[in-house]
Design a protein around this motif. Structure first.
Motif, PDB file in Angstrom:
ATOM      1  N   ALA A  71      74.655 -30.458 -35.620  1.00 59.54           N
ATOM      2  CA  ALA A  71      73.865 -30.983 -34.491  1.00 59.54           C
ATOM      3  C   ALA A  71      72.550 -31.608 -34.951  1.00 59.54           C
ATOM      4  CB  ALA A  71      73.605 -29.875 -33.482  1.00 59.54           C
ATOM      5  N   GLY A  72      72.002 -31.080 -36.042  1.00 61.16           N
ATOM      6  CA  GLY A  72      70.710 -31.575 -36.503  1.00 61.16           C
ATOM      7  C   GLY A  72      70.792 -32.922 -37.213  1.00 61.16           C
ATOM      8  N   ASN A  73      72.002 -33.401 -37.465  1.00 65.64           N
ATOM      9  CA  ASN A  73      72.166 -34.638 -38.221  1.00 65.64           C
ATOM     10  C   ASN A  73      72.154 -35.847 -37.286  1.00 65.64           C
ATOM     11  OD1 ASN A  73      73.093 -36.790 -39.827  1.00 65.64           O
ATOM     12  ND2 ASN A  73      74.120 -35.359 -41.197  1.00 65.64           N
ATOM     13  N   ALA A  74      71.055 -36.602 -37.357  1.00 61.86           N
ATOM     14  CA  ALA A  74      70.848 -37.705 -36.414  1.00 61.86           C
ATOM     15  C   ALA A  74      71.796 -38.877 -36.669  1.00 61.86           C
ATOM     16  CB  ALA A  74      69.402 -38.172 -36.489  1.00 61.86           C
ATOM     17  N   ASP A  75      72.494 -38.883 -37.807  1.00 65.98           N
ATOM     18  CA  ASP A  75      73.370 -40.010 -38.140  1.00 65.98           C
ATOM     19  C   ASP A  75      74.825 -39.808 -37.701  1.00 65.98           C
ATOM     20  OD1 ASP A  75      71.224 -41.336 -39.331  1.00 65.98           O
ATOM     21  OD2 ASP A  75      71.499 -40.190 -41.183  1.00 65.98           O
ATOM     22  N   ILE A  76      75.071 -38.666 -37.072  1.00 68.04           N
ATOM     23  CA  ILE A  76      76.446 -38.365 -36.644  1.00 68.04           C
ATOM     24  C   ILE A  76      76.503 -38.241 -35.118  1.00 68.04           C
ATOM     25  CG2 ILE A  76      78.338 -36.677 -36.780  1.00 68.04           C
ATOM     26  CD1 ILE A  76      77.241 -35.741 -39.431  1.00 68.04           C
ATOM     27  N   ILE A  77      77.527 -38.822 -34.513  1.00 64.67           N
ATOM     28  CA  ILE A  77      77.792 -38.587 -33.083  1.00 64.67           C
ATOM     29  C   ILE A  77      78.859 -37.500 -33.010  1.00 64.67           C
ATOM     30  CG2 ILE A  77      78.566 -39.573 -30.890  1.00 64.67           C
ATOM     31  CD1 ILE A  77      77.737 -42.347 -31.952  1.00 64.67           C
ATOM     32  N   LEU A  78      78.501 -36.387 -32.365  1.00 65.79           N
ATOM     33  CA  LEU A  78      79.411 -35.241 -32.274  1.00 65.79           C
ATOM     34  C   LEU A  78      80.156 -35.237 -30.942  1.00 65.79           C
ATOM     35  CD1 LEU A  78      77.070 -32.420 -33.599  1.00 65.79           C
ATOM     36  CD2 LEU A  78      79.165 -33.207 -34.701  1.00 65.79           C
ATOM     37  N   PRO A  79      81.335 -34.622 -30.919  1.00 70.21           N
ATOM     38  CA  PRO A  79      82.047 -34.520 -29.635  1.00 70.21           C
ATOM     39  C   PRO A  79      81.463 -33.417 -28.751  1.00 70.21           C
ATOM     40  CG  PRO A  79      83.343 -33.489 -31.360  1.00 70.21           C
ATOM     41  CD  PRO A  79      82.114 -34.036 -32.016  1.00 70.21           C
ATOM     42  N   VAL A  80      80.241 -33.619 -28.290  1.00 66.18           N
ATOM     43  CA  VAL A  80      79.609 -32.634 -27.409  1.00 66.18           C
ATOM     44  C   VAL A  80      79.772 -33.102 -25.970  1.00 66.18           C
ATOM     45  CG1 VAL A  80      77.517 -31.349 -26.872  1.00 66.18           C
ATOM     46  CG2 VAL A  80      77.919 -32.154 -29.200  1.00 66.18           C
ATOM     47  N   MET A  81      80.343 -32.250 -25.146  1.00 64.01           N
ATOM     48  CA  MET A  81      80.708 -32.676 -23.798  1.00 64.01           C
ATOM     49  C   MET A  81      79.976 -31.889 -22.732  1.00 64.01           C
ATOM     50  SD  MET A  81      82.653 -34.983 -24.567  1.00 64.01           S
ATOM     51  CE  MET A  81      82.678 -35.331 -22.823  1.00 64.01           C
ATOM     52  N   PRO A  82      79.795 -32.491 -21.553  1.00 68.87           N
ATOM     53  CA  PRO A  82      79.248 -31.716 -20.443  1.00 68.87           C
ATOM     54  C   PRO A  82      80.173 -30.540 -20.110  1.00 68.87           C
ATOM     55  CG  PRO A  82      79.699 -34.005 -19.781  1.00 68.87           C
ATOM     56  CD  PRO A  82      80.104 -33.871 -21.203  1.00 68.87           C
ATOM     57  N   GLN A  83      79.625 -29.502 -19.499  1.00 71.16           N
ATOM     58  CA  GLN A  83      80.361 -28.275 -19.199  1.00 71.16           C
ATOM     59  C   GLN A  83      81.647 -28.533 -18.408  1.00 71.16           C
ATOM     60  OE1 GLN A  83      78.823 -25.588 -20.634  1.00 71.16           O
ATOM     61  NE2 GLN A  83      80.821 -24.646 -20.341  1.00 71.16           N
ATOM     62  N   GLU A  84      81.566 -29.481 -17.466  1.00 73.03           N
ATOM     63  CA  GLU A  84      82.728 -29.702 -16.581  1.00 73.03           C
ATOM     64  C   GLU A  84      83.924 -30.335 -17.313  1.00 73.03           C
ATOM     65  OE1 GLU A  84      80.724 -32.008 -13.710  1.00 73.03           O
ATOM     66  OE2 GLU A  84      80.947 -33.880 -14.786  1.00 73.03           O
ATOM     67  N   PHE A  85      83.699 -30.792 -18.557  1.00 71.39           N
ATOM     68  CA  PHE A  85      84.791 -31.323 -19.354  1.00 71.39           C
ATOM     69  C   PHE A  85      85.267 -30.224 -20.299  1.00 71.39           C
ATOM     70  CE2 PHE A  85      84.672 -36.058 -18.859  1.00 71.39           C
ATOM     71  CZ  PHE A  85      83.701 -36.089 -17.881  1.00 71.39           C
ATOM     72  N   GLY A  86      86.424 -29.632 -19.981  1.00 68.56           N
ATOM     73  CA  GLY A  86      86.937 -28.537 -20.811  1.00 68.56           C
ATOM     74  C   GLY A  86      87.673 -29.071 -22.023  1.00 68.56           C
ATOM     75  N   HIS A  87      86.918 -29.442 -23.055  1.00 67.97           N
ATOM     76  CA  HIS A  87      87.453 -29.996 -24.303  1.00 67.97           C
ATOM     77  C   HIS A  87      88.212 -28.903 -25.059  1.00 67.97           C
ATOM     78  CE1 HIS A  87      87.736 -32.517 -27.778  1.00 67.97           C
ATOM     79  NE2 HIS A  87      86.681 -33.278 -27.521  1.00 67.97           N
ATOM     80  N   THR A  88      89.390 -29.230 -25.611  1.00 63.82           N
ATOM     81  CA  THR A  88      90.157 -28.227 -26.371  1.00 63.82           C
ATOM     82  C   THR A  88      90.241 -28.558 -27.865  1.00 63.82           C
ATOM     83  OG1 THR A  88      92.109 -29.382 -25.525  1.00 63.82           O
ATOM     84  CG2 THR A  88      91.595 -27.245 -24.539  1.00 63.82           C
ATOM     85  N   TYR A  89      89.576 -29.656 -28.272  1.00 60.40           N
ATOM     86  CA  TYR A  89      89.441 -29.981 -29.705  1.00 60.40           C
ATOM     87  C   TYR A  89      90.770 -29.989 -30.448  1.00 60.40           C
ATOM     88  CZ  TYR A  89      84.629 -29.140 -28.433  1.00 60.40           C
ATOM     89  OH  TYR A  89      83.432 -29.184 -27.798  1.00 60.40           O
ATOM     90  N   GLN A  90      91.761 -30.701 -29.904  1.00 61.94           N
ATOM     91  CA  GLN A  90      93.012 -30.911 -30.657  1.00 61.94           C
ATOM     92  C   GLN A  90      92.667 -31.521 -32.009  1.00 61.94           C
ATOM     93  OE1 GLN A  90      94.227 -34.428 -30.848  1.00 61.94           O
ATOM     94  NE2 GLN A  90      95.824 -33.862 -32.308  1.00 61.94           N
ATOM     95  N   SER A  91      91.694 -32.433 -32.010  1.00 58.75           N
ATOM     96  CA  SER A  91      91.109 -32.941 -33.251  1.00 58.75           C
ATOM     97  C   SER A  91      89.599 -32.853 -33.114  1.00 58.75           C
ATOM     98  CB  SER A  91      91.479 -34.405 -33.490  1.00 58.75           C
ATOM     99  OG  SER A  91      92.828 -34.510 -33.896  1.00 58.75           O
ATOM    100  N   PHE A  92      88.904 -32.583 -34.235  1.00 57.55           N
ATOM    101  CA  PHE A  92      87.445 -32.597 -34.215  1.00 57.55           C
ATOM    102  C   PHE A  92      87.009 -33.892 -34.903  1.00 57.55           C
ATOM    103  CE2 PHE A  92      83.102 -31.739 -35.241  1.00 57.55           C
ATOM    104  CZ  PHE A  92      82.658 -30.976 -34.170  1.00 57.55           C
TER     105      PHE A  92
END
Ligand SMILES: *Cc1c(COP(=O)(O)O)cnc(C)c1O
Length: 376
Positions: free
Chosen positions: A270-291
């Protein structure tokens, strides 16, 4: 070697396989029915149709909806190629829509400009286990009288605003390929609440046999069925379903541990400003089939260097998936050129799938994180 993913099996699969083999019934039968029932408990729907793959599911979904030559179907530009191949199977044409960086799913603000008088359906892909923005998609579909097929290949267990995906649209299509959260080797499922669509999908997956119309000889030993349309053989076998039943029994455990791994990646990167992470709002129940992470700079050369370094350290990786608007087939058929779908192209060139699977060893995950942080 750290694999990009690893299916999880234990003795349950072996016992159920033995039960199946001992019974002597190995094609579609009692195991398949049980598998479909377990699916219906997990993704509440009235009808579940097991098939040989998600690709087969998408194919019979479009057939059941009556999509044919001359029709157009909307498909996101960044997805696995079969989200669009199924449109070609039924002789229709694809209308590509670019994706958004945040979710890597279809950019709902760009759907309406792709709709023409020939458009009949939208294929909403829940990529990598992240739900597409279904409220917006359903609103557009309603306004323009379009069908919606959810490509849930990556999305077993995924929720959208508290609701399981797969029955928000007309039909949901799931995959049990080994890259997905649970697997039957190859396999798929269609979900629907519509009785007519259910019977049509049953007909198309099963040689064209019509289960609604009953001939005069129905029930007699010499009855052979009514075949009033051309069908395919896209059935799942009971051997595969036996494995699937065992897999379903541990689905929640597997998804929970996958989420634990994803949360740990997110915490450490999270601290790495050069990466976009798959961080989602709570209402989106992500299951991370792939990260899948994106390099903010879009620097594909750096991305490739990282992947080469990963290979050297025996860590498997892949780009997220494909900008299908750049395949040779689609470029030629639809006269597309580079730059037409810039976000999809960015996502292909700057994405990196990190290894993730249930019960991934802590030290292994640390190795991946260290390499990423050293290079970006
Ligand atoms: C894996 C995948 C498919 C295809 O699933 P199969 O079961 O391999 O046919 C379709 N769409 C998406 C988005 C996928 O990731």
């Amino acid at each position: 070697m750290i694999p990009i993913t690893k299916p999880y099996f234990d003795d349950d699969e072996l016992w159920l396989l033995k039960e199946c083999l001992d019974s002597g019934w190995v094609t579609q039968g009692p195991m398949t029915e049980k598998f479909e029932n377990l699916f219906k408990e997990e993704h509440p729907c009235t009808y579940a149709v097991s098939v040989s793959s998600c690709t087969a599911a998408l194919h019979i979904a479009l057939l059941a909806l009556g999509i044919h030559a001359g029709d157009e179907v909307i498909v996101p530009a960044f997805t696995w190629i079969t989200s669009a191949s199924c449109v070609e199977y039924v002789g229709a044409d694809v209308r590509f829509v670019d994706v958004e960086k945040e979710t890597m799913n279809i950019d709902t603000a760009k759907i309406e400009e792709a709709i023409t008088s020939k458009t009949k359906a939208i294929i909403a892909v829940h990529l990598f286990g992240c739900p597409a923005k279904m409220d917006e998609i359903m609103k557009i579909a309603k306004k323009h009288h379009l069908h919606v097929v959810e490509d849930c290949a990556c999305a077993i267990g995924t929720t959208y605003k508290g609701k399981k995906v797969g029955t928000i649209g007309d039909i949901g299509c799931f995959s049990f390929h080994p890259r997905k959260a649970i697997t039957t080797g190859e396999g798929g499922m269609c979900s629907t609440n519509d009785e007519t669509l259910y019977y049509k999908m049953m007909q198309y997956k099963n040689h064209g046999a019509n289960l609604v119309k009953k001939g005069a000889d129905y029930g007699k030993p010499y009855y052979m069925g009514i075949y009033d349309d051309v069908g395919y053989n896209l059935r799942l076998s009971d051997i595969q379903a036996a494995v699937g039943i065992a897999q379903f029994k541990k689905l929640h455990k597997l998804l929970e541990d996958r989420k634990r791994c994803a949360d740990y990646y997110i915490e450490k990167l999270a601290g790495n400003a050069d990466i976009i992470l798959p961080v989602m709002p709570q209402e989106f129940g992500h299951t991370y089939q792939s990260f899948v992470v994106l390099l903010k700079s879009g620097d594909s050369e750096l991305r490739n260097q990282i992947m080469m370094q990963m290979r050297q350290q025996e860590i498997q990786s892949r780009p997220g998936t494909i900008a299908i608007t750049r395949t040779e087939f689609n470029k030629k058929k639809y006269a597309l050129k580079d730059g037409d779908y810039p976000v999809a192209e960015f996502c292909e060139d700057a994405s990196l799938t990190l290894p993730i699977y249930p019960f991934m060893d802590f030290d292994n995950q640390e190795r991946v994180i260290r390499l990423i942080c050293d290079m970006i």
